[in-house]
Scaffold this active site. Structure first.
Site, PDB file in Angstrom:
ATOM      1  N   CYS A   8       0.854  -1.196   0.000  1.00  0.00           N
ATOM      2  CA  CYS A   8       0.000   0.000   0.000  1.00  0.00           C
ATOM      3  C   CYS A   8       0.888   1.244   0.000  1.00  0.00           C
ATOM      4  O   CYS A   8       2.102   1.141  -0.149  1.00  0.00           O
ATOM      5  CB  CYS A   8      -0.996  -0.002   1.168  1.00  0.00           C
ATOM      6  SG  CYS A   8      -0.324   0.356   2.787  1.00  0.00           S
ATOM      7  N   ARG A  14      -3.377  -0.356   5.397  1.00  0.00           N
ATOM      8  CA  ARG A  14      -3.927  -1.476   4.643  1.00  0.00           C
ATOM      9  C   ARG A  14      -2.979  -2.662   4.468  1.00  0.00           C
ATOM     10  O   ARG A  14      -3.360  -3.808   4.724  1.00  0.00           O
ATOM     11  CB  ARG A  14      -4.409  -1.001   3.267  1.00  0.00           C
ATOM     12  CG  ARG A  14      -5.553  -0.030   3.347  1.00  0.00           C
ATOM     13  CD  ARG A  14      -5.887   0.552   1.992  1.00  0.00           C
ATOM     14  NE  ARG A  14      -4.783   1.382   1.525  1.00  0.00           N
ATOM     15  CZ  ARG A  14      -4.687   1.898   0.300  1.00  0.00           C
ATOM     16  NH1 ARG A  14      -5.631   1.648  -0.586  1.00  0.00           N
ATOM     17  NH2 ARG A  14      -3.649   2.635  -0.039  1.00  0.00           N
ATOM     18  N   ASP A 127      -8.626   3.472   1.227  1.00  0.00           N
ATOM     19  CA  ASP A 127      -7.618   3.817   2.228  1.00  0.00           C
ATOM     20  C   ASP A 127      -8.281   4.438   3.452  1.00  0.00           C
ATOM     21  O   ASP A 127      -8.793   5.554   3.389  1.00  0.00           O
ATOM     22  CB  ASP A 127      -6.609   4.793   1.631  1.00  0.00           C
ATOM     23  CG  ASP A 127      -5.382   4.974   2.500  1.00  0.00           C
ATOM     24  OD1 ASP A 127      -5.441   4.648   3.704  1.00  0.00           O
ATOM     25  OD2 ASP A 127      -4.368   5.449   1.967  1.00  0.00           O
TER      26      ASP A 127
END
Length: 152
Positions: A8, A14, A127
């Site tokens: 990420c 994440r 996100d």
């Protein structure tokens, strides 16, 4: 042994969530020894003086509620050398895929795909740094990791 890297932007929300969820799923399935699982960032924003920030506190709290520890996990940057070691790079969104491919180069960039593509979906794992919806990110990551475990 299957070597999987989750990717990420900053490696504090994440991708560490995916790394730790996948490790937990593999452990519970009695398959932990089949995998080497890690996570990384395509940006160095969360790395200061060579030391990565720890998992973002709301992610840490959510995972703790699920019985998953983040102990020792710190952000780290994706490197071209990772492309030679890992066989699959599962990115959280399209921007991560593009940046990972640029870091890994043409040959190893072919190992990159979006996590949700494993489910036949084209979407991104939103996100939670921006959406503040950590539970939604967790649900998408869990679905992707369950499918990954099922297919490997």
């Amino acid at each position: 042994m299957r070597k999987i890297m989750f990717v990420c932007h900053g490696n504090i929300c994440r991708s560490p969530m995916a790394e730790l969820v996948m490790k937990d799923l593999a452990e519970k399935a009695g398959r932990a020894k089949e995998f080497q699982i890690a996570s990384c960032a395509v940006s160095d924003e969360e790395i200061w003086g060579g030391i990565g920030n720890p998992v973002y506190p709301p992610v840490k709290a959510l995972l703790a509620e699920k019985g998953i520890s983040c102990a020792g996990k710190r952000a780290r940057l994706l490197t071209a050398k990772d492309g030679e070691y890992y066989e699959l790079f599962l990115c959280m969104d399209g921007s991560n895929v593009r940046r990972a491919k640029s870091i890994l180069g043409e040959r190893n960039g072919k190992k990159c795909k979006k996590l949700l593509s494993l489910l036949g979906e084209d979407g991104d794992v939103a996100d939670p740094w921006y959406t503040r919806n950590f539970e939604e990110a967790y649900r998408d990551i869990l679905r992707g990791c369950e499918k990954l475990l099922e297919t490997l």
